[in-house]
Design an enzyme around this catalytic site. Structure first.
Site, PDB file in Angstrom:
ATOM      1  N   LYS A  54       0.838  -1.216   0.000  1.00 13.94           N
ATOM      2  CA  LYS A  54       0.000   0.000   0.000  1.00 13.94           C
ATOM      3  C   LYS A  54       0.869   1.261   0.000  1.00 13.94           C
ATOM      4  O   LYS A  54       0.650   2.181  -0.774  1.00 13.94           O
ATOM      5  CB  LYS A  54      -0.907  -0.005   1.250  1.00 13.94           C
ATOM      6  CG  LYS A  54      -1.539   1.340   1.555  1.00 13.94           C
ATOM      7  CD  LYS A  54      -2.463   1.284   2.748  1.00 13.94           C
ATOM      8  CE  LYS A  54      -1.820   1.471   4.091  1.00 13.94           C
ATOM      9  NZ  LYS A  54      -1.412   2.844   4.431  1.00 13.94           N
ATOM     10  N   ASP A  91       3.992   0.370  12.212  1.00 13.64           N
ATOM     11  CA  ASP A  91       2.748  -0.247  11.725  1.00 13.64           C
ATOM     12  C   ASP A  91       2.605  -1.706  12.168  1.00 13.64           C
ATOM     13  O   ASP A  91       1.519  -2.264  12.110  1.00 13.64           O
ATOM     14  CB  ASP A  91       2.664  -0.160  10.192  1.00 13.64           C
ATOM     15  CG  ASP A  91       2.555   1.275   9.724  1.00 13.64           C
ATOM     16  OD1 ASP A  91       2.093   2.113  10.515  1.00 13.64           O
ATOM     17  OD2 ASP A  91       2.950   1.559   8.582  1.00 13.64           O
TER      18      ASP A  91
HETATM   19  N1  EPU Z   1       5.630  14.317  11.261  1.00 19.77           N
HETATM   20  C1  EPU Z   1       5.719  15.642  11.654  1.00 19.77           C
HETATM   21  N2  EPU Z   1       5.775  16.596  10.668  1.00 19.77           N
HETATM   22  C2  EPU Z   1       5.753  16.292   9.338  1.00 19.77           C
HETATM   23  C3  EPU Z   1       5.669  14.933   8.955  1.00 19.77           C
HETATM   24  C4  EPU Z   1       5.602  13.961   9.938  1.00 19.77           C
HETATM   25  O1  EPU Z   1       5.735  15.962  12.837  1.00 19.77           O
HETATM   26  O2  EPU Z   1       5.819  17.219   8.520  1.00 19.77           O
HETATM   27  C5  EPU Z   1       5.531  13.270  12.297  1.00 19.77           C
HETATM   28  C6  EPU Z   1       4.163  12.552  12.211  1.00 19.77           C
HETATM   29  O3  EPU Z   1       3.162  13.262  12.905  1.00 19.77           O
HETATM   30  C7  EPU Z   1       4.465  11.207  12.819  1.00 19.77           C
HETATM   31  C8  EPU Z   1       5.920  10.960  12.401  1.00 19.77           C
HETATM   32  O4  EPU Z   1       6.459  12.240  12.038  1.00 19.77           O
HETATM   33  O5  EPU Z   1       4.370  11.275  14.207  1.00 19.77           O
HETATM   34  C9  EPU Z   1       6.076  10.005  11.241  1.00 19.77           C
HETATM   35  O6  EPU Z   1       5.407  10.499  10.107  1.00 19.77           O
HETATM   36  P1  EPU Z   1       5.819  10.150   8.606  1.00 19.77           P
HETATM   37  O7  EPU Z   1       5.733  11.404   7.828  1.00 19.77           O
HETATM   38  O8  EPU Z   1       7.107   9.393   8.595  1.00 19.77           O
HETATM   39  O9  EPU Z   1       4.663   9.162   8.201  1.00 19.77           O
HETATM   40  P2  EPU Z   1       3.664   9.290   6.990  1.00 19.77           P
HETATM   41  O10 EPU Z   1       4.391   9.587   5.754  1.00 19.77           O
HETATM   42  O11 EPU Z   1       2.520  10.157   7.377  1.00 19.77           O
HETATM   43  C10 EPU Z   1       3.912   6.773   6.383  1.00 19.77           C
HETATM   44  C11 EPU Z   1       2.981   5.617   6.170  1.00 19.77           C
HETATM   45  C12 EPU Z   1       2.381   5.206   7.503  1.00 19.77           C
HETATM   46  C13 EPU Z   1       3.536   4.807   8.432  1.00 19.77           C
HETATM   47  C14 EPU Z   1       4.523   5.975   8.570  1.00 19.77           C
HETATM   48  C15 EPU Z   1       5.746   5.633   9.401  1.00 19.77           C
HETATM   49  C16 EPU Z   1       2.193   5.951   3.938  1.00 19.77           C
HETATM   50  C17 EPU Z   1       1.073   6.259   3.034  1.00 19.77           C
HETATM   51  N3  EPU Z   1       1.940   5.991   5.238  1.00 19.77           N
HETATM   52  O12 EPU Z   1       3.126   7.812   6.937  1.00 19.77           O
HETATM   53  O13 EPU Z   1       1.581   4.076   7.245  1.00 19.77           O
HETATM   54  O14 EPU Z   1       3.034   4.484   9.693  1.00 19.77           O
HETATM   55  O15 EPU Z   1       4.969   6.387   7.257  1.00 19.77           O
HETATM   56  O16 EPU Z   1       6.402   4.539   8.876  1.00 19.77           O
HETATM   57  O17 EPU Z   1       3.290   5.652   3.484  1.00 19.77           O
HETATM   58  C18 EPU Z   1      -0.102   2.491   7.709  1.00 19.77           C
HETATM   59  O18 EPU Z   1       0.205   1.931   6.657  1.00 19.77           O
HETATM   60  O19 EPU Z   1      -0.874   1.978   8.558  1.00 19.77           O
HETATM   61  C19 EPU Z   1       0.466   3.813   8.004  1.00 19.77           C
HETATM   62  C20 EPU Z   1      -0.032   4.634   8.935  1.00 19.77           C
END
Ligand code: EPU
Length: 417
Positions: free
Chosen positions: A22, A306
């Site tokens: 995904k 995750d």
């Molecule tokens: N964060 C910030 N500021 C930002 C971006 C992120 O504070 O500008 C914080 C977030 O709030 C969070 C942490 O950094 O606490 C991690 O966020 P990240 O940006 O790495 O995650 P994401 O891109 O929003 C992706 C996956 C998630 C997975 C995370 C961590 C996708 C579509 N989603 O999310 O997947 O948990 O990376 O590995 O790639 C899932 O599949 O169930 C899922 C939630």
């Protein structure tokens, strides 16, 4: 509203295939905006999040045809640069369209992403990095207007935290920028490597050092490509956890074993036997799992956040006390109240969840709060004595294709009603 009915106690046995990831296919769909001509993406899972991403693509005037696990996208410059609020809200990760729309149109408007069940989901790191590339941002009544009137210009960027989404947005935005972008402290998740290989296939020039530095040499134009999405390591971890709680013996086909190390190590600590060969995992669980003194989620290559709910659910019936520490999301433990209904003994304090292993769990009526928390409830129900009914399974459909069918194939008594 759909529910899952599960009668617990069956030992899982047999073999299933793992779907495409995904978290790879979503940024790849967004990256297709940067290209020209017909792109074919193979091994796409049938998930509601993928449908939501395609809906955004369609809204932007880009045509696609979905045929089983193939998606053919006729890429072109979008006819619009705004994602309306209802489409933004249909999928938490819609923010990943930001970098590609901005790079292709010189403008992008999205609504301010709110919080979600896992806690606040700010995009400050995305914004800071895009500003470094030359974008300006204005917030007006809940919308964020990005523009890069003079085009995006490559530069050196250091992310404050290796955010997966921010890394993806920067890579997409910098691909069509002029000059070279050097991105430091980039996330290392395998799905980012997959995005890079999709982009490079269409003519991008991106070098991934593999140690957190990604160098993006901007190109004027991308052509098209054909790409096979990597397997979903979290889906694999989910079936491993389901086999683990039931003392099962299963085989998973279509795995990329090199991405599974942290997850495999956790199950090995719990007493499971794992044999990785070619693209398969043979997984054998003991009749009672062992507890894990301490395990924490970390960015890749650490233990994935995750998979946290999955392992917590499996540890509920392990012998002894386990401690899990969540380092990525503030509200990861939102599912724990529902899991406790099964008779699980879990106490949470901020980042820590302490799990006292019980010999038995009991079937209950519960509701999914989020995607991985929902999967954790299924795992508990497979172990529990008696019948469980799990509601709100729309969360599960965001990230698992055919989960009931696959578990039935492995011998579980599960049906969707
Ligand atoms: N964060 C910030 N500021 C930002 C971006 C992120 O504070 O500008 C914080 C977030 O709030 C969070 C942490 O950094 O606490 C991690 O966020 P990240 O940006 O790495 O995650 P994401 O891109 O929003 C992706 C996956 C998630 C997975 C995370 C961590 C996708 C579509 N989603 O999310 O997947 O948990 O990376 O590995 O790639 C899932 O599949 O169930 C899922 C939630």
């Amino acid at each position: 509203m759909q529910n899952l009915l599960i009668i617990g106690g069956n030992r899982l046995q047999g073999a299933i295939d793992i779907h495409g990831a995904k978290n790879s296919v979503l940024p790849i769909i967004s990256a297709s905006i940067l290209m020209n001509g017909k792109n074919v993406i193979h091994n796409c899972p049938d998930l509601s999040d993928v449908t939501a991403a395609l809906k955004i693509l369609g809204f932007l005037g880009i045509k696609y045809v979905r045929n089983g696990s193939d998606i053919a996208i006729t890429s072109r410059k979008p006819t619009k640069f705004t994602i309306p609020d209802e489409l933004m809200r249909s999928m938490r990760s819609s923010v990943m369209f930001l970098g590609s729309i901005l790079a292709r149109c010189g403008k992008a408007t999205i609504s301010t992403p709110g919080g979600c069940m896992l806690g606040p989901r700010p995009i400050d790191i995305h914004i800071k990095a895009l500003k470094k590339l030359g974008a300006s941002v204005k917030e007006e009544g809940g919308t964020l207007n990005f523009s890069a009137d003079n085009g995006l210009v490559g530069t050196e960027i250091f992310l404050d935290f290796p955010s997966v989404g921010a890394t993806e947005n920067v890579i997409m935005a910098a691909t069509l920028a002029s000059g070279v972008t050097t991105l430091h402290n980039a996330a290392l998740e395998p799905e980012i490597g997959d995005l890079i290989s999709f982009l490079n296939g269409a003519g991008a020039n991106i070098y991934d050092s593999g140690n957190g530095t990604v160098i993006i040499y901007g190109v004027n134009k991308l052509s098209s490509t054909e790409h096979i999405v990597i397997p979903d390591r979290i889906e694999a971890a989910t079936y491993m956890a389901a086999a683990a709680v039931t003392g099962g013996n299963i085989k998973l086909n279509g795995i990329e074993n090199r991405y599974m190390t942290a997850v495999n190590n956790a199950f090995i600590k719990m007493g499971c036997n794992i044999v990785c060969k070619d693209k398969t995992i043979a997984f054998d669980a003991p009749s009672r799992l062992k507890s894990i003194d301490f395990i924490k989620s970390e960015v890749y290559p650490g233990f994935p956040t995750d998979a946290g709910p999955l392992i917590i659910s499996a540890l509920c019936t392990a012998e002894g006390r386990s401690v899990f520490c969540e380092k990525i999301f503030q509200n990861r433990y939102v599912f724990v109240n529902e899991l406790s209904r099964f008779g699980a003994d879990i106490s949470c304090d901020k980042t820590i969840a302490a799990i006292e292993g019980k010999e038995k769990l009991y079937g209950v009526h519960c509701n999914c709060t989020d995607l991985r928390g929902g999967a954790a409830l299924i795992i508990a129900a497979l172990k529990a004595e008696g019948k469980s009914r799990i509601g709100n399974i729309c969360h599960i459909k965001r990230g698992y294709q055919d989960i009931a069918k696959n578990l039935r194939l492995l011998g579980a008594d599960i049906k969707e009603v």
